[in-house]
Design a protein around this motif. Structure first.
Motif, PDB file in Angstrom:
ATOM      1  N   ALA A  89       0.833  -1.205   0.000  1.00 54.90           N
ATOM      2  CA  ALA A  89       0.000   0.000   0.000  1.00 54.90           C
ATOM      3  C   ALA A  89       0.871   1.260   0.000  1.00 54.90           C
ATOM      4  O   ALA A  89       0.605   2.208  -0.755  1.00 54.90           O
ATOM      5  N   ARG A  90       1.905   1.275   0.826  1.00 57.91           N
ATOM      6  CA  ARG A  90       2.808   2.441   0.854  1.00 57.91           C
ATOM      7  C   ARG A  90       3.512   2.610  -0.485  1.00 57.91           C
ATOM      8  O   ARG A  90       3.651   3.735  -0.990  1.00 57.91           O
ATOM      9  N   HIS A  91       3.952   1.510  -1.070  1.00 59.98           N
ATOM     10  CA  HIS A  91       4.654   1.575  -2.356  1.00 59.98           C
ATOM     11  C   HIS A  91       3.729   2.088  -3.458  1.00 59.98           C
ATOM     12  O   HIS A  91       4.151   2.849  -4.328  1.00 59.98           O
ATOM     13  N   TRP A  92       2.462   1.676  -3.407  1.00 56.70           N
ATOM     14  CA  TRP A  92       1.496   2.110  -4.407  1.00 56.70           C
ATOM     15  C   TRP A  92       0.868   3.457  -4.071  1.00 56.70           C
ATOM     16  O   TRP A  92       0.154   4.037  -4.884  1.00 56.70           O
ATOM     17  N   GLY A  93       1.109   3.964  -2.848  1.00 56.09           N
ATOM     18  CA  GLY A  93       0.540   5.247  -2.446  1.00 56.09           C
ATOM     19  C   GLY A  93      -0.962   5.199  -2.272  1.00 56.09           C
ATOM     20  O   GLY A  93      -1.678   6.111  -2.702  1.00 56.09           O
ATOM     21  N   ASP A  97      -7.135  -1.286   1.509  1.00 54.71           N
ATOM     22  CA  ASP A  97      -8.371  -1.638   0.806  1.00 54.71           C
ATOM     23  C   ASP A  97      -8.221  -1.426  -0.700  1.00 54.71           C
ATOM     24  O   ASP A  97      -8.738  -2.205  -1.505  1.00 54.71           O
ATOM     25  N   GLU A  98      -7.505  -0.370  -1.070  1.00 52.97           N
ATOM     26  CA  GLU A  98      -7.278  -0.108  -2.496  1.00 52.97           C
ATOM     27  C   GLU A  98      -6.333  -1.141  -3.111  1.00 52.97           C
ATOM     28  O   GLU A  98      -6.479  -1.499  -4.283  1.00 52.97           O
ATOM     29  N   VAL A  99      -5.367  -1.638  -2.330  1.00 55.58           N
ATOM     30  CA  VAL A  99      -4.502  -2.721  -2.828  1.00 55.58           C
ATOM     31  C   VAL A  99      -5.366  -3.928  -3.174  1.00 55.58           C
ATOM     32  O   VAL A  99      -5.240  -4.528  -4.247  1.00 55.58           O
ATOM     33  N   VAL A 100      -6.262  -4.280  -2.245  1.00 55.34           N
ATOM     34  CA  VAL A 100      -7.157  -5.421  -2.474  1.00 55.34           C
ATOM     35  C   VAL A 100      -8.017  -5.181  -3.717  1.00 55.34           C
ATOM     36  O   VAL A 100      -8.165  -6.068  -4.569  1.00 55.34           O
ATOM     37  N   ALA A 101      -8.558  -3.980  -3.849  1.00 54.46           N
ATOM     38  CA  ALA A 101      -9.405  -3.666  -5.002  1.00 54.46           C
ATOM     39  C   ALA A 101      -8.623  -3.758  -6.315  1.00 54.46           C
ATOM     40  O   ALA A 101      -9.132  -4.293  -7.313  1.00 54.46           O
ATOM     41  N   ARG A 102      -7.395  -3.260  -6.304  1.00 52.65           N
ATOM     42  CA  ARG A 102      -6.587  -3.333  -7.525  1.00 52.65           C
ATOM     43  C   ARG A 102      -6.228  -4.777  -7.857  1.00 52.65           C
ATOM     44  O   ARG A 102      -6.266  -5.188  -9.021  1.00 52.65           O
ATOM     45  N   HIS A 103      -5.866  -5.545  -6.819  1.00 54.15           N
ATOM     46  CA  HIS A 103      -5.466  -6.933  -7.049  1.00 54.15           C
ATOM     47  C   HIS A 103      -6.646  -7.761  -7.542  1.00 54.15           C
ATOM     48  O   HIS A 103      -6.520  -8.531  -8.504  1.00 54.15           O
ATOM     49  N   THR A 104      -7.809  -7.612  -6.913  1.00 50.35           N
ATOM     50  CA  THR A 104      -8.981  -8.387  -7.346  1.00 50.35           C
ATOM     51  C   THR A 104      -9.544  -7.880  -8.673  1.00 50.35           C
ATOM     52  O   THR A 104     -10.235  -8.620  -9.370  1.00 50.35           O
ATOM     53  N   GLY A 105      -9.227  -6.648  -9.026  1.00 51.45           N
ATOM     54  CA  GLY A 105      -9.706  -6.089 -10.285  1.00 51.45           C
ATOM     55  C   GLY A 105      -8.795  -6.360 -11.462  1.00 51.45           C
ATOM     56  O   GLY A 105      -9.094  -5.967 -12.588  1.00 51.45           O
ATOM     57  N   THR A 106      -7.677  -7.036 -11.233  1.00 57.81           N
ATOM     58  CA  THR A 106      -6.715  -7.336 -12.295  1.00 57.81           C
ATOM     59  C   THR A 106      -6.933  -8.751 -12.812  1.00 57.81           C
ATOM     60  O   THR A 106      -7.052  -9.693 -12.029  1.00 57.81           O
ATOM     61  N   LEU A 125      -0.038  -7.485 -13.898  1.00 59.03           N
ATOM     62  CA  LEU A 125       0.118  -6.196 -13.216  1.00 59.03           C
ATOM     63  C   LEU A 125       0.717  -5.177 -14.167  1.00 59.03           C
ATOM     64  O   LEU A 125       1.708  -5.460 -14.844  1.00 59.03           O
ATOM     65  N   PRO A 126       0.165  -3.977 -14.229  1.00 55.05           N
ATOM     66  CA  PRO A 126       0.781  -2.939 -15.062  1.00 55.05           C
ATOM     67  C   PRO A 126       2.110  -2.474 -14.467  1.00 55.05           C
ATOM     68  O   PRO A 126       2.366  -2.654 -13.275  1.00 55.05           O
ATOM     69  N   ALA A 127       2.935  -1.888 -15.298  1.00 55.29           N
ATOM     70  CA  ALA A 127       4.278  -1.485 -14.880  1.00 55.29           C
ATOM     71  C   ALA A 127       4.261  -0.561 -13.669  1.00 55.29           C
ATOM     72  O   ALA A 127       5.137  -0.654 -12.793  1.00 55.29           O
TER      73      ALA A 127
END
Length: 197
Positions: A89-93, A97-106, A125-127
């Protein structure tokens, strides 16, 4: 693409990246290229038990034509409680919850297997979401751990050392030698993750 003979009955075809390797392997299987086994990797495809000259002659067709999407599809349920979820989450800023949303949305695809039986390298995963590995690998990562490294997602099929960032865990059995197809996430398998509530 470059063909490198490996003995008399095998060859390696060198390609640009893992996506190209997965595509070439899928195309070769769909077009029934004569080989005992076709194994994609990060930048190569091994044709084992083949006539290397036949493989080389077929490459222009395989490079030009796509067999279409014929891979299996798997949904994996995940508890997003991994020790590195906050670090990602820190790395992605963003929030966890947003990490989970991005991961499940990929949408992920198994591009090749390696490291351990049943360990699939999942591309998708995008670059901009690439993450670094741990500075020092853990001595033990639990089976079913869902982890990220660079632009890859992977799931540890058994307990082992590992340096990927663990974001969750699944109960899916990734390798079972008693199954007709032992690897749950064989190359070409499309994978989606679903959060357990």
């Amino acid at each position: 693409m470059r063909v490198v003979p490996v003995g008399e009955r095998a060859c390696l075809v060198e390609v640009e990246d893992a996506a190209a390797a997965a595509s070439l392997a899928a195309s070769a299987r769909a077009w029934r290229i004569r080989a005992d086994d076709i194994v994609p990797a990060a930048t190569t495809v091994l044709f084992d038990g083949c006539d290397p000259a036949e493989v080389e002659a077929a490459l222009p067709l395989l490079d030009r034509e796509s067999p279409g999407d014929s891979g299996a599809s798997v949904v994996l349920r995940v508890s997003y409680d991994g020790p590195d979820l906050g670090r990602v989450a820190r790395h992605w800023g963003c929030s966890t919850d947003e990490v989970v949303a991005r991961h499940t949305g990929t949408g992920f695809t198994s591009l090749f297997c390696g490291f351990a039986p049943g360990f699939a390298y999942l591309g998708g995963l995008p670059a901009e979401l690439a993450v670094p590995r741990l500075d020092a690998p853990r001595s033990r990562v639990e089976p079913g751990s869902v982890a990220l490294a660079d632009r890859w997602c992977g799931i540890y099929p058994t307990a082992s050392p590992g340096g990927w960032l663990v974001i969750g865990r699944t109960d899916a059995v990734l390798w079972d030698a008693e199954r007709v197809a032992p690897a749950l996430l064989a190359p070409g398998t499309r994978v989606r993750f679903e959060a357990l509530r």
